[in-house]
Write a protein that holds these residues in place. Structure first.
Motif, short mmCIF file in Angstrom:
data_model
loop_
_atom_site.label_atom_id
_atom_site.label_comp_id
_atom_site.label_asym_id
_atom_site.label_seq_id
_atom_site.Cartn_x
_atom_site.Cartn_y
_atom_site.Cartn_z
N GLN A 87 0.80 -1.23 0.00
CA GLN A 87 0.00 0.00 0.00
C GLN A 87 0.84 1.28 0.00
N HIS A 107 1.44 3.82 -3.06
CA HIS A 107 0.84 5.15 -2.87
C HIS A 107 1.84 6.24 -3.24
N VAL A 136 -6.73 7.52 -2.85
CA VAL A 136 -6.33 6.56 -1.81
C VAL A 136 -7.17 5.28 -1.94
N ARG A 137 -8.49 5.44 -2.16
CA ARG A 137 -9.38 4.26 -2.29
C ARG A 137 -9.00 3.43 -3.52
N ASN A 157 -6.01 3.17 -4.90
CA ASN A 157 -4.78 2.47 -4.54
C ASN A 157 -5.08 1.24 -3.67
N ALA A 158 -5.98 1.41 -2.71
CA ALA A 158 -6.35 0.31 -1.82
C ALA A 158 -7.02 -0.83 -2.59
N LYS A 159 -7.86 -0.49 -3.58
CA LYS A 159 -8.53 -1.52 -4.38
C LYS A 159 -7.50 -2.36 -5.14
N VAL A 201 -4.22 -2.75 -4.40
CA VAL A 201 -3.43 -3.52 -3.43
C VAL A 201 -4.21 -4.75 -2.97
N ASP A 202 -5.49 -4.58 -2.69
CA ASP A 202 -6.32 -5.73 -2.27
C ASP A 202 -6.39 -6.79 -3.36
N GLU A 259 -17.00 0.43 5.61
CA GLU A 259 -17.10 0.86 4.22
C GLU A 259 -18.43 0.49 3.58
#
Length: 175
Positions: A45, A49, A68-69, A71-73, A75-76, A139
């Motif tokens: 992450q 980022h 940010v969201r 990037n998180a998607k 990474v997940d 979320e």
């Protein structure tokens, strides 16, 4: 116990356009981030980022939190398997947090970030969903399903006490 409350959004035609554009832009940003992650083999992450944040905000005109969201998607998605390059559907779901989506249960509306600015959109929900939403936690996913927009909110309810079974227990195997 965690459950999901599903509510249907009732956007105006203009808001519908904003939501569709938001899905497209967000998922295009995810595909860009995935490309960078794949090429640089950066799947964690914070390092990812640092590589993509400013470019994603500028190129895709996303808010800071939406960058940010995205990037998180990505990474997940790579947590499942780093041997396969990930790609994202044009109208794939977006996960919102409380910074970019807020609920107004009494008014049956949500305030949600879109590429057209923050929109207040009414939603339809039954009494059961409203009771669930009172325990909303974490979320909420925005999904486009069958030409309609839905929000899937994570809720936390108390587990019912186990029932003592006496005699025969039937199991429906759906056959």
């Amino acid at each position: 116990m965690k459950l999901t409350a599903k509510v249907k959004l009732l956007p105006t035609p203009e808001q519908r356009g904003y939501l569709l554009d938001t899905l497209r832009r967000f998922n295009a940003a995810c595909n860009y981030i995935s490309e960078v992650a794949w090429e640089t083999r950066t799947f964690k992450q914070i390092p990812l980022h640092h590589r993509v944040y400013h470019t994603v905000k500028d190129r895709f005109d996303l808010s800071a939190q939406m960058a940010v969201r995205a990037n998180a998607k990505v990474v997940d998605a790579y947590k499942l398997d780093k041997r396969v390059k990930r790609s994202f559907r044009e109208l794939g779901a977006i996960t919102y947090d409380d910074r970019v989506l807020s609920w107004k249960l009494a008014a049956s509306t949500v305030s949600i970030w879109t590429v057209g600015g923050r929109q207040t959109i009414p939603f339809a929900a039954g009494e059961y969903q409203r009771r669930l939403l009172a325990t909303r936690q974490g979320e909420t996913d925005l999904a486009y399903v069958g030409g309609e927009f839905y929000l899937f909110a994570t809720v936390n309810i108390e587990e019912p006490d186990p029932v003592e079974v006496r005699g025969v227990l039937g199991v429906d195997l759906g056959i």
